[in-house]
Write a protein that holds these residues in place. Sequence first.
Motif, PDB file in Angstrom:
ATOM      1  N   PHE A  14      -8.129  34.933 -13.208  1.00  0.00           N
ATOM      2  CA  PHE A  14      -6.692  36.397 -13.264  1.00  0.00           C
ATOM      3  C   PHE A  14      -6.277  36.654 -12.113  1.00  0.00           C
ATOM      4  O   PHE A  14      -7.032  35.608 -10.725  1.00  0.00           O
ATOM      5  N   THR A  48     -19.034  40.673 -17.577  1.00  0.00           N
ATOM      6  CA  THR A  48     -18.444  42.015 -17.689  1.00  0.00           C
ATOM      7  C   THR A  48     -16.677  40.378 -18.544  1.00  0.00           C
ATOM      8  O   THR A  48     -16.610  41.140 -19.383  1.00  0.00           O
ATOM      9  N   THR A  49     -16.465  39.672 -17.481  1.00  0.00           N
ATOM     10  CA  THR A  49     -15.464  39.286 -18.061  1.00  0.00           C
ATOM     11  C   THR A  49     -15.631  37.807 -18.975  1.00  0.00           C
ATOM     12  O   THR A  49     -14.380  37.931 -19.679  1.00  0.00           O
ATOM     13  N   MET A  51     -18.102  38.881 -21.424  1.00  0.00           N
ATOM     14  CA  MET A  51     -17.880  39.708 -22.490  1.00  0.00           C
ATOM     15  C   MET A  51     -16.340  40.669 -22.784  1.00  0.00           C
ATOM     16  O   MET A  51     -16.336  40.185 -24.112  1.00  0.00           O
ATOM     17  N   GLU A  52     -15.845  40.156 -21.693  1.00  0.00           N
ATOM     18  CA  GLU A  52     -14.400  40.640 -22.605  1.00  0.00           C
ATOM     19  C   GLU A  52     -13.378  39.301 -23.294  1.00  0.00           C
ATOM     20  O   GLU A  52     -13.102  39.580 -24.510  1.00  0.00           O
ATOM     21  N   LEU A  57     -10.736  40.583 -25.982  1.00  0.00           N
ATOM     22  CA  LEU A  57     -10.365  41.678 -25.257  1.00  0.00           C
ATOM     23  C   LEU A  57      -9.216  41.120 -24.230  1.00  0.00           C
ATOM     24  O   LEU A  57      -8.029  41.637 -23.706  1.00  0.00           O
ATOM     25  N   SER A  58     -10.156  40.052 -23.563  1.00  0.00           N
ATOM     26  CA  SER A  58      -8.864  38.890 -23.124  1.00  0.00           C
ATOM     27  C   SER A  58      -8.999  37.514 -23.366  1.00  0.00           C
ATOM     28  O   SER A  58      -9.597  37.530 -24.318  1.00  0.00           O
ATOM     29  N   PHE A  90     -18.272  47.030 -30.676  1.00  0.00           N
ATOM     30  CA  PHE A  90     -18.578  47.803 -28.771  1.00  0.00           C
ATOM     31  C   PHE A  90     -19.165  48.769 -28.680  1.00  0.00           C
ATOM     32  O   PHE A  90     -18.865  49.840 -29.094  1.00  0.00           O
ATOM     33  N   PHE A  92     -20.360  50.831 -25.055  1.00  0.00           N
ATOM     34  CA  PHE A  92     -19.599  50.497 -23.651  1.00  0.00           C
ATOM     35  C   PHE A  92     -20.786  51.223 -22.796  1.00  0.00           C
ATOM     36  O   PHE A  92     -21.730  52.224 -23.119  1.00  0.00           O
ATOM     37  N   GLN A  93     -21.015  51.226 -21.462  1.00  0.00           N
ATOM     38  CA  GLN A  93     -21.966  51.718 -20.169  1.00  0.00           C
ATOM     39  C   GLN A  93     -21.495  52.934 -20.960  1.00  0.00           C
ATOM     40  O   GLN A  93     -22.385  53.886 -20.941  1.00  0.00           O
ATOM     41  N   SER A  94     -19.934  53.361 -20.393  1.00  0.00           N
ATOM     42  CA  SER A  94     -19.931  55.396 -20.376  1.00  0.00           C
ATOM     43  C   SER A  94     -19.347  55.432 -21.014  1.00  0.00           C
ATOM     44  O   SER A  94     -18.630  56.872 -21.536  1.00  0.00           O
ATOM     45  N   ASN A  96     -17.594  56.029 -24.230  1.00  0.00           N
ATOM     46  CA  ASN A  96     -16.005  55.790 -24.474  1.00  0.00           C
ATOM     47  C   ASN A  96     -15.605  56.204 -25.589  1.00  0.00           C
ATOM     48  O   ASN A  96     -15.184  56.141 -26.719  1.00  0.00           O
ATOM     49  N   ASP A 169     -22.337  46.442 -23.118  1.00  0.00           N
ATOM     50  CA  ASP A 169     -21.832  46.504 -22.036  1.00  0.00           C
ATOM     51  C   ASP A 169     -22.564  47.546 -20.822  1.00  0.00           C
ATOM     52  O   ASP A 169     -22.526  48.654 -21.449  1.00  0.00           O
TER      53      ASP A 169
ATOM     54  N   VAL B 318      -9.951  52.646 -25.687  1.00  0.00           N
ATOM     55  CA  VAL B 318     -10.975  52.297 -26.912  1.00  0.00           C
ATOM     56  C   VAL B 318     -10.330  52.097 -28.281  1.00  0.00           C
ATOM     57  O   VAL B 318     -11.094  51.378 -28.865  1.00  0.00           O
ATOM     58  N   PRO B 405      -6.217  46.461 -23.029  1.00  0.00           N
ATOM     59  CA  PRO B 405      -7.064  46.896 -23.515  1.00  0.00           C
ATOM     60  C   PRO B 405      -8.599  46.616 -22.891  1.00  0.00           C
ATOM     61  O   PRO B 405      -9.689  47.199 -23.367  1.00  0.00           O
ATOM     62  N   LEU B 409     -14.275  48.154 -20.239  1.00  0.00           N
ATOM     63  CA  LEU B 409     -15.224  46.885 -19.572  1.00  0.00           C
ATOM     64  C   LEU B 409     -15.168  47.637 -18.159  1.00  0.00           C
ATOM     65  O   LEU B 409     -16.034  47.981 -17.827  1.00  0.00           O
ATOM     66  N   ARG B 410     -13.915  47.783 -17.738  1.00  0.00           N
ATOM     67  CA  ARG B 410     -13.806  48.117 -16.193  1.00  0.00           C
ATOM     68  C   ARG B 410     -13.630  49.738 -16.048  1.00  0.00           C
ATOM     69  O   ARG B 410     -14.230  49.319 -14.230  1.00  0.00           O
TER      70      ARG B 410
END
Lengths: 228, 412
Positions: A14, A48-49, A51-52, A57-58, A90, A92-94, A96, A169, B318, B405, B409-410
Motif C-alpha cells: 500500500f 498487523t497487516t 491480521m487485517e 478488513l482489507s 475480533f 482489539f488492544q483498545s 473498541n 490483536d 467496529v 474498516p 487495527l491501526r
Amino acid sequence: MTPVVQLEALEKRFSAGRMEVHALRGIDLAIAQGEFVAIMGPSGSGKTTLMEIVGCLSRPSAGTYRFAGRDVSGIDADGLSRLRGEQIGFVFQSFNLLPRLTALENVELPLVYRGISRRERRERAGETLERVGLAERASHRPAQLSGGERQRVAIARALINRPHVILADEPTGNLDTTTGGEIMTLLDELHAEGHTLVIVTHDPLIGDRAPRHLRIRDGRIESDERAA
Amino acid sequence: MILESIRQAIVTLRLQRLRTFLTMFGVVWGTASVIFLLSWGEGVRQMLESGFTKIGKDMATVWAGQIGENFTPAIDRRYLWFTREDEEAVARRARLATLVGAESELWTVVGFGQRAFTMSVRGVEAANFELRSVSVASGRPISRFDVQHRRRVAVLGVKARDRLLGAEGRVGSTVRIHGNRYEVIGLLERVGTQLWRDSAEIDEQVWIPITTLLAIGPRYGIDDEITDMILFRYPGRHAYDAAKREVRSILAKRLRVSTRDEEAIHVVSAADALKQIPIDDMQGLFLILAVTTLVIGGVGVMNMMLDSVQERRSEIGVRLAVGARRRDVVAQFFLETVAMTGIGGLAGVGLGIAGSLALGSLEVPDVVPIPVLQGWAVATAVGVMTGVGVLAGLVPAWRAARVDPSLILRVE
C-alpha cells in the motif's frame, strides 16, 4: 480437513504518502480448525497487516486467501461484511467498545446486523456475558468497567456468533500483568472448548501460551513452531 | 433501525448538550422563523385588507372631475358633477353594480348644548349603510322615507358622538347642524381606523339624509340635486375592473365625455390602493429570509455531524468489523442527521406556533399587524426543514461510508 485460514503467496502493498510500503512479501500459511496461533514480531514487521487480511478488513494485493475453503477475492464488500459479522470475531488492544452502549448492547451488536430479533439478541448476549463472567455487569457502560472487564465484554462480542475464528490483536496490550493473565486464561479456556484463536502480540510471555508460534519479520514468516 | 437512529441522535444530543444546543439553535430558529414570519405576513395582509376595506367592502367611489386636457381644448376644461339622476341611471343599468348610493359631504358646524365643532356631515341614502358595511349600534338607520321627506334626522359615528354628545348624549338627543335642529335617531357601531378614507373617517362623521343636506345650501349655484360621489358595490375583486368599465361608460354617456377620460369620471376603490402594496413580494422576502436561516442552521448540523463522523471513525470501524454493511453505516449517519434536524425542527415548529399564537392573541390597535397562524406556513416550515435535514444528512453519511474498516487495527 479444510483449514479455516489458508494463505498462498500472499502479498500486500500500500502507499503511505509517496512511499510504497511492501508490507507482506509472500506469506504461505494454513491454520486449521481448533488451533491457537500466536503471531509475533516487532512493530513494522507486517503482523498487523496480516491480521487485517486474515480478518477480511482489507484485500491482499496478490496471492490467494481462502477462508473456510472459500476464495475471498470473489466476495463483494457487503459479502465481506457479512463474513466478518458471522464467521470472524475480533478482539482489539483498545477494546473498541461503543461508549454509548451498555455492555449487553455492545455484545449484541453483531446480531443487530444479522437482523436477529431483540429478544433473542438479549438472551444470547446475556448467555455470552455470563460465559465471560460478567453477567452482573450487563447494564454498565464501558466507562464504568475496568480494563479487564472491558476486554471480557469485547471477547463476548467476538464470541456471540460462534465464529470460525477469533482474531485478537494485542488483547492484553492495555492491561496490567495480572488482568492480562486472566484474559489469557479466558482465551486458553476458549481454545480448550474448541475455538480457533489467532492472536497478534509482541510480548513473548503472551505468545508462549499459544501452542503454535509464528514469527514475522519484514513481511515474511521467519519461523513457525509448534510446542510439543 | 430508524428508532435506533433517533435514539442515537438523542444520545449524541445529551452527550454534547451545549454544542448540540448551539448547533440546533439555527434549525429551531429557522423553522420558527418560517412559521412566524409567514404568519405575521398574513397578519399584515389581513390588517391591510381590513384597514382598507373599512370604508366599505367591495365598494367603489365615483367622483366627477374636470374634462381631461387630452380630450378637449384647454378653454373648455369644464367641471362636471353628478346628479341623483345619474346615480339612478347607474342603479338601473349597471349589472355589475349590485348596490348603488349617492353621498355628498358638507363640512359645517355641528353643536350640542354648549359644544360646537366643524364636522364632516354626510348626506346619505338608505343604501349607504350597507354599502359602507356599517350598521347602527343603537337607534335606527336613515330610511328611504327620511330621504323622501327631507327629514332633519341624524346618525352619528362613534367619535362624533363622543366629542359632541359626551356621556349624557343618546338616541333622541337634539343636535344643531348648520343652524337647524336635528333629532339623533341612531348611533353607528365602531368602524375603527381606516387605512383608506374619503376625508374624515366614518367614526367622525355625522350622517343625515342626502336630500336634507342638499337643502341646506346652494351647491355650486345649481338647482339640481347634486351629489359629490356615487358609491357602488361590485361583486368581488375579480369583477372590479369590469364593473368599473361598465359604470364609467354609463356615466360618460350621460355627461357626454369620453369613456377613457379618467379625469372626468374618476373611479377609485380600496382595491386600487391595495394593488399598489406588494404584499406578496413581502411574503416572498419573508420566506427567503426564513428559509435562508433554516439552511444556515442545516449547514451547522451538517458540520456537526461531519465532526461526529470524524470522531466516531473507530465506532464505524467496529461496526464494519462486526458485520455492518456500508449501507448500514450510511443509513445510521443519515438518519441521525435527519433525526437531529427533525428534533430541532419540531422544537422550532412548536416555538413558531406558540410565538404566533401568543403574539396573535395580543390586543393591539387596528393598524398594528399581529401574526395570524397559518396551516400552510407550518406545512412550508416542515417541508423546508425536512429538505434541509435530508441535504444536511447526505454529506456526513457519504463521509462515513468512506471509512476504511482496517483502521480499527491501526488506531490506538
